[in-house]
Design a protein around this motif. Structure first.
Motif, short mmCIF file in Angstrom:
data_model
loop_
_atom_site.label_atom_id
_atom_site.label_comp_id
_atom_site.label_asym_id
_atom_site.label_seq_id
_atom_site.Cartn_x
_atom_site.Cartn_y
_atom_site.Cartn_z
N ASP A 78 110.85 33.36 62.78
CA ASP A 78 111.97 33.55 62.24
C ASP A 78 111.93 34.53 61.03
OD1 ASP A 78 114.62 33.59 61.35
OD2 ASP A 78 114.93 31.40 61.90
N VAL A 79 112.10 35.85 61.25
CA VAL A 79 112.02 36.83 60.02
C VAL A 79 113.32 36.73 59.24
CG1 VAL A 79 112.10 39.20 59.75
CG2 VAL A 79 110.63 38.52 61.45
N ALA A 80 114.29 36.35 59.72
CA ALA A 80 115.33 36.48 58.83
C ALA A 80 115.52 35.22 58.03
CB ALA A 80 116.72 36.31 59.79
N ALA A 81 114.90 33.93 58.38
CA ALA A 81 114.77 33.00 57.60
C ALA A 81 113.77 33.03 56.49
CB ALA A 81 114.44 31.53 58.34
N ALA A 82 112.61 33.77 56.85
CA ALA A 82 111.52 33.82 56.06
C ALA A 82 112.08 34.79 54.69
CB ALA A 82 110.41 34.63 56.74
N ARG A 83 112.86 35.75 55.16
CA ARG A 83 113.52 36.67 54.03
C ARG A 83 114.53 36.07 53.23
NH1 ARG A 83 114.37 41.91 57.99
NH2 ARG A 83 112.23 42.91 57.73
N ALA A 84 115.14 34.97 54.02
CA ALA A 84 116.26 34.15 52.97
C ALA A 84 115.37 33.37 52.04
CB ALA A 84 117.06 33.49 53.91
#
Length: 225
Positions: free
Chosen positions: A8-14
């Motif tokens: 989950d790239v988006a979660a990591a970025r968040a």
DNA sequence: GCGACAG
DNA sequence: ATCTTGTCGC
């Protein structure tokens, strides 16, 4: 079977954006500094094993007080901008293996000179509470003019109108290092601190020694006894 | 849409 | 990062 990362790239970025808010860019390290440490990561088994190195030094004499290596199975691939999620776990184990925490940590990689302000050095600082500085060999984001040829010269690294770090000529005739505050270190102090612990090599001693331990090459020599 | 992209 | 010897330049 290893717990794979969820991808989950988006979660990591968040998560990075949230953690970046906890970064302090004010000098909060001990004065005078008693001990410092260098951290770096390398890989073995074709990348299956992550190997982290930590080297504790006396800030006055640069005497090596301790050297530790921690190994764990690699959990996720390298993704630009998400490096800390891949390397931080091993780095934290190496830190725990040291007899004591350093007053200041030099981490191979970027501090706040990152798309979301949370390179591995900053992430390391926020996760441990320790003052930290990022020492990278290449730019991830931003740009800056070439620093003067003389050793110790530096120019600001800028991105979207803000300064994220410095391009530091730590050694004559060598490409400049990219130095940025990690946590509890000010922009104004970052470059000076790196130069303070740099000898005749391009990398400052803490990172240089950790680099040698983390990379595989030196045991090809050390094994000879 | 086309590159750039820490280690 | 890693796979890898010699080689060009200071």
């Amino acid at each position: 079977m290893e717990e794979e990362w969820d991808g989950d790239v988006a979660a990591a970025r968040a998560l990075q954006e949230a953690l970046a808010e906890k970064v302090s860019l004010r000098d909060g390290y001990a004065k005078p500094l008693r001990t410092i440490a260098g951290f770096d990561v390398g890989f073995e088994d074709g990348g299956d094993t992550t190997r982290a190195a930590a080297v504790l030094l006396d800030a006055d004499t640069l005497e090596v007080l301790a050297s530790e290596i921690a190994r764990i199975p690699t959990r996720m691939p390298y993704i630009p901008g998400l490096l800390s999620f891949r390397e931080l776990p091993a780095l934290l184990l190496a830190l725990e293996a040291l007899p004591q925490a350093p007053d200041l940590a030099f981490v191979d990689g970027h501090g706040i000179a990152h798309p979301r302000g949370l390179g591995i050095a900053a992430h390391f600082g926020v996760a441990t509470g320790l003052p930290s500085i990022g020492v990278a060999k290449k730019i991830l984001v931003g740009s800056g003019s070439e620093p003067h040829e003389l050793r110790g010269a530096y120019t600001p690294l800028r991105h979207k109108g803000a300064q994220l770090g410095w391009l530091l000529r730590s050694k004559l005739r060598c490409n400049p290092l990219v130095v940025s505050p990690g946590h509890r270190v000010s922009m104004a102090s970052a470059a000076d601190l790196v130069m303070r612990f740099t000898g005749s090599y391009r990398l400052p001693e803490p990172t240089r020694l950790a680099d040698r331990l983390a990379s595989r090459r030196d045991e090809k020599h050390a094994a000879r006894h």
